[in-house]
Write a protein that holds these residues in place. Structure first.
Motif, PDB file in Angstrom:
ATOM      1  N   GLY A  79      45.556  47.360  43.973  1.00 36.40           N
ATOM      2  CA  GLY A  79      46.170  46.036  44.136  1.00 36.40           C
ATOM      3  C   GLY A  79      45.138  44.952  43.879  1.00 36.40           C
ATOM      4  N   PRO A  80      45.536  43.679  44.064  1.00 38.50           N
ATOM      5  CA  PRO A  80      44.667  42.570  43.669  1.00 38.50           C
ATOM      6  C   PRO A  80      43.473  42.338  44.591  1.00 38.50           C
ATOM      7  N   GLY A  81      43.485  42.828  45.806  1.00 41.82           N
ATOM      8  CA  GLY A  81      42.345  42.541  46.670  1.00 41.82           C
ATOM      9  C   GLY A  81      42.539  43.062  48.074  1.00 41.82           C
TER      10      GLY A  81
ATOM     11  N   SER B 246      41.114  51.742  40.366  1.00 38.58           N
ATOM     12  CA  SER B 246      41.232  50.565  39.499  1.00 38.58           C
ATOM     13  C   SER B 246      41.691  49.405  40.366  1.00 38.58           C
ATOM     14  N   GLY B 247      41.302  48.176  40.007  1.00 42.02           N
ATOM     15  CA  GLY B 247      41.905  47.017  40.654  1.00 42.02           C
ATOM     16  C   GLY B 247      43.340  46.876  40.156  1.00 42.02           C
ATOM     17  N   GLY B 248      44.182  46.217  40.920  1.00 41.19           N
ATOM     18  CA  GLY B 248      45.560  45.981  40.473  1.00 41.19           C
ATOM     19  C   GLY B 248      46.298  47.283  40.245  1.00 41.19           C
TER      20      GLY B 248
ATOM     21  N   PHE C 139      47.053  28.836  36.772  1.00 40.70           N
ATOM     22  CA  PHE C 139      45.772  29.530  36.885  1.00 40.70           C
ATOM     23  C   PHE C 139      45.745  30.203  38.258  1.00 40.70           C
ATOM     24  N   GLY C 140      45.645  31.515  38.276  1.00 36.00           N
ATOM     25  CA  GLY C 140      45.548  32.243  39.549  1.00 36.00           C
ATOM     26  C   GLY C 140      44.186  32.901  39.637  1.00 36.00           C
ATOM     27  N   HIS C 141      43.335  32.384  40.552  1.00 38.17           N
ATOM     28  CA  HIS C 141      41.968  32.906  40.676  1.00 38.17           C
ATOM     29  C   HIS C 141      41.856  33.780  41.923  1.00 38.17           C
ATOM     30  N   ALA C 142      41.359  35.007  41.753  1.00 35.49           N
ATOM     31  CA  ALA C 142      41.038  35.904  42.880  1.00 35.49           C
ATOM     32  C   ALA C 142      42.180  36.004  43.885  1.00 35.49           C
ATOM     33  N   VAL C 143      43.384  36.142  43.374  1.00 34.72           N
ATOM     34  CA  VAL C 143      44.549  36.206  44.262  1.00 34.72           C
ATOM     35  C   VAL C 143      44.450  37.430  45.175  1.00 34.72           C
ATOM     36  N   GLY C 144      44.735  37.203  46.460  1.00 35.73           N
ATOM     37  CA  GLY C 144      44.645  38.292  47.431  1.00 35.73           C
ATOM     38  C   GLY C 144      43.246  38.499  47.973  1.00 35.73           C
ATOM     39  N   ARG C 145      42.307  37.607  47.591  1.00 34.14           N
ATOM     40  CA  ARG C 145      40.926  37.707  48.106  1.00 34.14           C
ATOM     41  C   ARG C 145      40.585  36.407  48.833  1.00 34.14           C
ATOM     42  N   PRO C 146      39.485  36.400  49.581  1.00 32.36           N
ATOM     43  CA  PRO C 146      39.170  35.209  50.388  1.00 32.36           C
ATOM     44  C   PRO C 146      39.012  33.942  49.545  1.00 32.36           C
TER      45      PRO C 146
HETATM   46  N1  SAH Z   1      44.237  46.631  36.316  1.00 35.59           N
HETATM   47  C1  SAH Z   1      44.113  45.224  36.660  1.00 35.59           C
HETATM   48  C2  SAH Z   1      43.692  44.366  35.476  1.00 35.59           C
HETATM   49  C3  SAH Z   1      42.318  44.692  34.930  1.00 35.59           C
HETATM   50  S1  SAH Z   1      41.821  43.574  33.675  1.00 35.59           S
HETATM   51  C4  SAH Z   1      45.446  44.731  37.237  1.00 35.59           C
HETATM   52  O1  SAH Z   1      46.450  45.445  37.113  1.00 35.59           O
HETATM   53  O2  SAH Z   1      45.490  43.628  37.797  1.00 35.59           O
HETATM   54  C5  SAH Z   1      40.894  42.387  34.640  1.00 35.59           C
HETATM   55  C6  SAH Z   1      41.603  41.051  34.645  1.00 35.59           C
HETATM   56  O3  SAH Z   1      42.697  41.100  35.563  1.00 35.59           O
HETATM   57  C7  SAH Z   1      40.765  39.865  35.108  1.00 35.59           C
HETATM   58  O4  SAH Z   1      39.965  39.328  34.066  1.00 35.59           O
HETATM   59  C8  SAH Z   1      41.847  38.884  35.552  1.00 35.59           C
HETATM   60  O5  SAH Z   1      42.460  38.285  34.409  1.00 35.59           O
HETATM   61  C9  SAH Z   1      42.896  39.837  36.155  1.00 35.59           C
HETATM   62  N2  SAH Z   1      42.755  39.979  37.623  1.00 35.59           N
HETATM   63  C10 SAH Z   1      42.425  41.101  38.291  1.00 35.59           C
HETATM   64  N3  SAH Z   1      42.459  40.901  39.630  1.00 35.59           N
HETATM   65  C11 SAH Z   1      42.842  39.610  39.808  1.00 35.59           C
HETATM   66  C12 SAH Z   1      43.084  38.790  40.967  1.00 35.59           C
HETATM   67  N4  SAH Z   1      42.931  39.268  42.206  1.00 35.59           N
HETATM   68  N5  SAH Z   1      43.469  37.498  40.779  1.00 35.59           N
HETATM   69  C13 SAH Z   1      43.631  37.012  39.523  1.00 35.59           C
HETATM   70  N6  SAH Z   1      43.424  37.745  38.397  1.00 35.59           N
HETATM   71  C14 SAH Z   1      43.032  39.014  38.534  1.00 35.59           C
END
Ligand code: SAH
Length: 254
Positions: A11-13, A79-81, A194-201
């Motif tokens: 997930g995102p964070g 993996s993230g996300g 623009f979504g920056h670091a969603v789900g993180r502090p």
């Molecule tokens: N597998 C991941 C994506 C990997 S590519 C997923 O499914 O989310 C990495 C890119 O994902 C980053 O450059 C950014 O564009 C996006 N990303 C990953 N985590 C993020 C988050 N918490 N907030 C915003 N963008 C994020």
């Protein structure tokens, strides 16, 4: 063959976004593989090996994890996300296709996670409420000319776009070039999120327009959603606006 390999989406964070299935796969693993900062999100468990590696070493990581699984270990690659979105699941499949037959006999599980575009969309409304596409702006694994073609095609087809990997130290100009290209094809009033670091502090989400979008607002942890001609912004007093794309389109807008 007793080996098992799970490719797990974190997930995102925040741990809130880890699914119970993913949590179970992490707890059951004997060895964890992943990019160091993703591994740092996984609670340390006694008896579990951890193999952190650099972000760019996806192929080597996939091979090491498959070898370990083929030797009988219960392996989780993180993996993230979501692991299937610009991430490790495809890297693992590539190596299984190219590798020894024994890797095809492994028990492989891809465990989904909430991908960045869904996490960002949910923060701001429903920008992905109608047809959309996801593009990675990274030209590490494809030529930049192809990215441009796809941006043009997506804009002329009327897709909302989720832009992953907008910028990095090695790719400083690509996001600016993408925005310039979009400005030539879409109205300046098109909503951009623009979504920056969603789900993180350090989460930060902002809404602007294509004309006003500032490329300095994007970094490696930013996902950008570019609306279509139908995407709307609902202003609300004292609250963040809602950005959404209606479910129905009346006629073809070209
Ligand atoms: N597998 C991941 C994506 C990997 S590519 C997923 O499914 O989310 C990495 C890119 O994902 C980053 O450059 C950014 O564009 C996006 N990303 C990953 N985590 C993020 C988050 N918490 N907030 C915003 N963008 C994020």
């Amino acid at each position: 063959m007793s080996g098992h390999l799970a490719v797990v989406g974190l997930g995102p964070g925040d741990a809130r976004y880890l699914t119970p299935e993913a949590d179970g796969a992490l707890a059951a693993a004997e060895a964890l593989y992943g990019y160091g900062s993703y591994l740092d999100r996984v609670p340390v468990r006694a008896g579990q090996r951890r193999h952190g590696s650099d972000n760019r070493e996806e192929r080597a990581r996939a091979i090491a994890a498959l070898r370990d699984a083929a030797a009988g270990t219960r392996v989780a690659v993180v993996s993230g996300g979501d692991p299937g979105v610009f991430a490790m699941a495809a890297a693992v499949c590539e190596e299984i296709e190219a590798g020894p037959d024994s890797w095809r006999a492994l028990d492989i599980a891809i465990v989904p996670g909430i991908t960045a575009m869904l996490a960002v969309a949910a923060r701001i409304g429903a920008p992905l409420g109608h047809d959309f596409c996801a593009l990675s702006l990274s030209d590490n694994l494809k030529p930049w000319g192809l990215v441009e073609q796809r941006i043009d095609a997506a804009a002329s087809a009327g897709f909302v776009m989720a832009l992953y990997n907008p910028i990095s130290r090695a790719r400083p100009w690509q996001f600016g070039a993408a925005i310039e290209r979009l400005r030539r094809r879409l109205p300046g009033t098109t909503p951009v999120v623009f979504g920056h670091a969603v789900g993180r502090p350090d989460e930060h989400v902002s809404v602007t327009t294509l004309a006003a979008a500032d490329t300095a607002d994007a970094d490696m942890a930013t996902l950008i959603i570019v609306g279509s001609r139908e995407t709307r912004v609902v202003q609300r007093s004292g609250r963040a606006p809602l950005v959404y794309t209606p479910r129905a389109v009346a006629e073809v807008s070209a």
